[in-house]
Design a protein around this motif. Structure first.
Motif, PDB file in Angstrom:
ATOM      1  N   ASN A 666      73.711  65.259  -0.672  1.00  0.00           N
ATOM      2  CA  ASN A 666      74.681  65.612  -1.720  1.00  0.00           C
ATOM      3  C   ASN A 666      74.995  64.407  -2.595  1.00  0.00           C
ATOM      4  OD1 ASN A 666      75.291  68.360  -1.528  1.00  0.00           O
ATOM      5  ND2 ASN A 666      76.667  68.034   0.205  1.00  0.00           N
ATOM      6  N   ASP A 667      75.296  63.290  -1.949  1.00  0.00           N
ATOM      7  CA  ASP A 667      75.655  62.077  -2.686  1.00  0.00           C
ATOM      8  C   ASP A 667      74.474  61.597  -3.523  1.00  0.00           C
ATOM      9  OD1 ASP A 667      77.292  60.026  -3.523  1.00  0.00           O
ATOM     10  OD2 ASP A 667      77.031  58.811  -1.714  1.00  0.00           O
ATOM     11  N   LEU A 668      73.270  61.654  -2.952  1.00  0.00           N
ATOM     12  CA  LEU A 668      72.075  61.234  -3.685  1.00  0.00           C
ATOM     13  C   LEU A 668      71.902  62.076  -4.943  1.00  0.00           C
ATOM     14  CD1 LEU A 668      68.855  59.847  -2.651  1.00  0.00           C
ATOM     15  CD2 LEU A 668      68.562  62.154  -3.490  1.00  0.00           C
ATOM     16  N   LEU A 669      72.074  63.401  -4.827  1.00  0.00           N
ATOM     17  CA  LEU A 669      71.900  64.283  -5.984  1.00  0.00           C
ATOM     18  C   LEU A 669      72.976  64.046  -7.036  1.00  0.00           C
ATOM     19  CD1 LEU A 669      70.951  67.545  -4.059  1.00  0.00           C
ATOM     20  CD2 LEU A 669      69.444  66.227  -5.571  1.00  0.00           C
ATOM     21  N   GLU A 670      74.201  63.835  -6.583  1.00  0.00           N
ATOM     22  CA  GLU A 670      75.289  63.597  -7.537  1.00  0.00           C
ATOM     23  C   GLU A 670      75.105  62.277  -8.275  1.00  0.00           C
ATOM     24  OE1 GLU A 670      78.809  63.926  -5.195  1.00  0.00           O
ATOM     25  OE2 GLU A 670      78.663  66.115  -4.993  1.00  0.00           O
ATOM     26  N   ARG A 671      74.689  61.238  -7.547  1.00  0.00           N
ATOM     27  CA  ARG A 671      74.473  59.947  -8.207  1.00  0.00           C
ATOM     28  C   ARG A 671      73.254  59.991  -9.123  1.00  0.00           C
ATOM     29  NH1 ARG A 671      75.626  55.736  -3.233  1.00  0.00           N
ATOM     30  NH2 ARG A 671      74.350  54.342  -4.544  1.00  0.00           N
ATOM     31  N   GLN A 672      72.265  60.773  -8.746  1.00  0.00           N
ATOM     32  CA  GLN A 672      71.117  60.969  -9.633  1.00  0.00           C
ATOM     33  C   GLN A 672      71.558  61.705 -10.899  1.00  0.00           C
ATOM     34  OE1 GLN A 672      68.116  63.803  -8.301  1.00  0.00           O
ATOM     35  NE2 GLN A 672      66.470  62.472  -9.033  1.00  0.00           N
ATOM     36  N   HIS A 673      72.420  62.705 -10.743  1.00  0.00           N
ATOM     37  CA  HIS A 673      72.880  63.512 -11.874  1.00  0.00           C
ATOM     38  C   HIS A 673      73.646  62.673 -12.899  1.00  0.00           C
ATOM     39  CE1 HIS A 673      74.272  66.992 -14.108  1.00  0.00           C
ATOM     40  NE2 HIS A 673      75.535  66.631 -13.913  1.00  0.00           N
ATOM     41  N   VAL A 674      74.394  61.686 -12.428  1.00  0.00           N
ATOM     42  CA  VAL A 674      75.175  60.867 -13.369  1.00  0.00           C
ATOM     43  C   VAL A 674      74.372  59.682 -13.891  1.00  0.00           C
ATOM     44  CG1 VAL A 674      77.363  61.562 -12.333  1.00  0.00           C
ATOM     45  CG2 VAL A 674      76.216  59.484 -11.517  1.00  0.00           C
ATOM     46  N   GLY A 675      73.083  59.622 -13.556  1.00  0.00           N
ATOM     47  CA  GLY A 675      72.210  58.648 -14.193  1.00  0.00           C
ATOM     48  C   GLY A 675      71.812  57.434 -13.383  1.00  0.00           C
ATOM     49  N   GLU A 676      72.150  57.384 -12.095  1.00  0.00           N
ATOM     50  CA  GLU A 676      71.724  56.239 -11.288  1.00  0.00           C
ATOM     51  C   GLU A 676      70.200  56.272 -11.130  1.00  0.00           C
ATOM     52  OE1 GLU A 676      72.896  53.919  -7.133  1.00  0.00           O
ATOM     53  OE2 GLU A 676      74.149  55.562  -7.909  1.00  0.00           O
TER      54      GLU A 676
END
Length: 764
Positions: A666-676
């Protein structure tokens, strides 16, 4: 008459084929002793007589001054028997005879050794009679394991028996002052093996091969332990053609360079790595590549490159003529055994090679190139083969009966064990079909004959579908089943001589658990006889079974829609948009339905499959051509980037601590979504698994587990994971061990099985 003393000696270990009898001769004559020495049933035996001081000095130096390639494990001294050596009769090397032994001891086979500095100097010296002779060797180097047909080790029991010595070579062979005194593979241009290329021979054959490589072609070269495929490593077209014909689309190819100067041009090299590169075993060493002039297709998608130095005179000649780095890879098609016979090679490699540079010395045993890597000052074996195998390894607990451990399926090896010694076979590839099974059986029969170990028990994996397990079940021997991950951690423990309990961390792809489910992310409290599971990764489905291993996007779907625990990912469209856009909508719907209904979707607690899922979610690998490719891409992406860890949690399930990857994904997908970026997220995932491992082990230790931890399984080939995990465990004051001589992946399974079987049999 001065006081005189006589004794009989027997020296056990790797003492045949390594110049030990010449060493004994020089030692005895230097001390003024009379007597003899001979090879006998895998060891060296003899008698000496002379002054008490000289005899005592002789026995003391037998183990302390032995040749570099030898390994003295035991010196047995007894009273001389029969007629004693007469005064002033001198010292002699006798013809080998098994009857020279007073008792049967372990038989050790010396590995092949790369060309030594003295032979290389002669090879390049226009005044030397072996100038440019590709098969130059001496007592310090040359073929050993690949030419031995039986022991005691003498020329008549090697594939060199068909090459009678010329007068000049015979003189060297019989001269105690010569470097080739009793060198069994001894040869020269007048009496030894010869190169050939179709109807051409000698220098003309070599020139034809050089011309073929210069023209962008691929040459099948007959090496020490099998055929190798060679092409110009700077020629993108040639390398691509090699990949296409060999059916090896992505796995990095090994590159051979002339010397350490050539290594420096292509990669960064530490002092430790240089030492390994220049060692007699000459393995392929995985190094950090520079921005070099190699063809991009040599090591696509990774900044690490496998480099090695020439192993034979033939390799040196090729490299000097071509003056460029060469791809030198196994002479086989993907998933097939390496070709060793000339007819076999022409049949299997004809569609790959533009020509065959061969010779008339038969190869008796198949040996691929060994592969190692350095992690700091520690050298880890990735693949144990030429130059390393079949040198014996110790067992902490002696097996009371001879046994064979038949390994697993991938990166297959087997182990023969007797007493405290274990002979780990060379890497045999993936044991997946009739051809590789036939290769295993031939290698097994040959090593049984050489070692003299006649198994009376067989250890095997739990998985009934493995060909190794099926072979074991067909043997008329008592069987000892060993769980896959217990064998992994036992291999590490046994190499380090552990006989007491330890914590085992086993991270790999898939292995059958004792509960009938698939494991792969395991925390065990174990000793050599047994184990209990105290922690694991949460399970996720493998949509389509084995197809999920070849297609990491399936694993990603499995984790997104079927993770075991409540913290499973929430596949919101905006979080997985990029991932979903890469999938075929209809196939994705079918796979989600399979997961939801539990159809052909076995569940696994696998660290390796979690690596696959993350690699796919980050867009690094949706389909792979070899096991571990996705994990390698994830390690490559992480590089040395620093990152903050991802969310994670541990929960108790049925008495075990279980890592739930749901919050992490979940955290990986959310951080990917915000551009990390992908590198930061890949690094964060590695860091997270290290923290998870430290917490799982800490829970085990808090509950009374030992403070020694063994790390094992193919995931620990990943240098970043190994470093991060080791650092955090040591920070807790724990002793951390990882196998060095034994492969950390499935290539070490058979040794672990042997250690477990020996301990169980001893206990019984």
């Amino acid at each position: 008459m001065p006081q005189r003393r006589a004794l009989r000696f027997e020296v056990f270990g790797t003492v045949q084929g390594v110049g030990f009898r010449p060493f004994v001769y020089r030692l005895a004559t230097g001390l003024g002793l009379d007597g003899w020495a001979a090879n006998a049933e895998g060891h060296v035996a003899g008698e000496v007589a002379g002054s008490p001081y000289a005899v005592d000095e002789f026995t003391a130096r037998l183990s302390t001054g032995a040749p570099a390639l030898s390994q003295v494990r035991q010196v047995r001294v007894t009273a001389a028997r029969g007629q004693l050596p007469l005064p002033a009769s001198g010292f002699a090397i006798r013809h080998s005879d098994a009857d020279h032994a007073t008792a049967r001891g372990p038989r050790e086979i010396p590995p092949d050794a790369a060309i030594c500095a003295a032979c290389l100097s002669e090879l390049l010296d226009p005044t030397d009679r072996r100038f440019r002779y590709p098969f130059i060797n001496c007592t310090d180097c040359g073929p050993r394991a690949t030419i031995i047909e039986d022991l005691p080790y003498d020329r008549v029991r090697t594939t060199m028996r068909r090459f009678p010595l010329c007068a000049a070579c015979a003189a060297e062979y019989g001269d105690p002052a010569d470097r080739r005194f009793h060198a069994e593979p001894l040869a020269c241009p007048a009496c030894g093996p010869q190169l050939s290329w179709d109807a051409l021979s000698g220098e003309a054959a070599l020139r034809a091969a050089v011309k073929a490589v210069e023209s962008g072609g691929i040459v099948a070269l007959k090496g020490l332990g099998g055929y190798q495929l060679v092409c110009d490593a700077t020629d993108q077209t040639a390398v691509r053609a090699l990949r296409e014909h060999k059916h090896r689309p992505a796995k990095p190819l090994a590159v051979m360079v002339q010397d350490v100067g050539g290594v420096r041009e292509l990669a960064r090299m530490s002092r430790v790595e240089r030492g390994v590169l220049e060692s007699a075993s000459r393995p392929v060493v995985l190094l950090a590549a520079r921005g070099s002039g190699l063809a991009p297709a040599v090591h696509p998608g990774t900044r690490r490159i496998g480099l090695f130095l020439p192993t034979t005179g033939l390799h040196h000649l090729l490299l000097r003529e071509l003056a460029r780095p060469l791809v030198v890879t196994s002479g086989n098609l993907a998933d097939e055994p390496i070709a060793t016979g000339d007819t076999e090679a022409r049949h299997s490699l004809d569609a790959v090679a533009d020509g065959f540079l061969t010779h008339d010395r038969p190869i008796r045993a198949r040996y691929d190139d060994s592969v190692v890597q350095a992690v700091g000052r520690t050298v880890l074996t990735v693949r144990r083969a030429r130059g390393l195998a079949p040198a014996p390894l110790p067992l902490p607990v002696a097996t009371p009966v001879p046994l064979v451990a038949v390994g697993a399926q991938l990166k297959h090896t087997f182990t023969l064990a007797d007493g405290y010694g274990a002979h780990l076979s060379p890497h045999g590839g993936d044991l997946a079909d009739a051809a590789t099974l036939d290769g295993f059986m031939h290698a097994y029969d040959h090593l049984v004959r050489l070692t003299g170990i006649a198994p009376r028990a067989v250890a095997h994996d739990l998985h009934p579908g493995y060909l190794s397990t099926q072979w074991a079940q067909a043997q008329p021997l008592p069987r000892i089943p060993v769980q896959h991950h217990h064998a992994h951690v036992a291999a590490c423990a046994a190499e380090h001589g552990l006989r007491t309990p330890f914590v085992g961390v086993a991270y790999d792809g898939l292995g059958l658990g004792d509960d009938g489910t698939l494991w792969g992310g395991e925390i065990l409290v174990a000793d050599l006889t047994g184990y209990r599971r105290v922690g694991r990764f949460a399970t996720a489905p493998l949509p389509g079974g084995e197809a999920a291993v070849r297609h990491p996007y399936r694993m990603a779907l499995g984790y997104l829609h079927g993770t075991e625990l409540l913290g499973s990912p929430r596949p919101y469209p905006w979080l997985t948009r990029g991932f979903n856009e890469r999938l075929d909508p209809s196939e994705a719907a079918v796979l989600r339905s399979m997961v939801g209904r539990g159809v052909n979707s076995p569940r696994a607690s696998s660290a390796g499959r979690l690596f696959d899922a993350v690699a796919s979610l980050l867009g690094l690998a949706d389909t792979v051509s070899y096991e571990g490719e996705a994990a390698a891409a994830l390690e490559e992406a992480a590089g040395t980037v620093r990152a903050l860890p991802l969310a994670h949690r541990l929960v108790r399930v049925d008495g075990l601590w279980v890592y739930d990857p749901g919050p992490t994904l979940n955290d990986l997908l959310e951080r990917q979504h915000v551009g990390e970026g992908v590198p930061a997220l890949a690094a964060a995932f590695h860091l997270t698994l290290a923290l998870v491992t430290a917490e799982l082990v800490a829970h085990a230790v808090d509950a009374g587990a030992p403070r020694t931890v063994c790390l094992a399984g193919g995931c620990f080939v990943n240098r970043r994971l190994l470093t991060e995990v080791s650092r955090r465990l040591r920070a807790q004051g724990l002793r951390v061990l990882v196998a060095r001589e034994v492969p950390v992946g499935d290539g070490g399974i058979s040794y672990g099985q042997a250690a477990v079987a020996a301990a169980r049999l001893s206990k019984e």
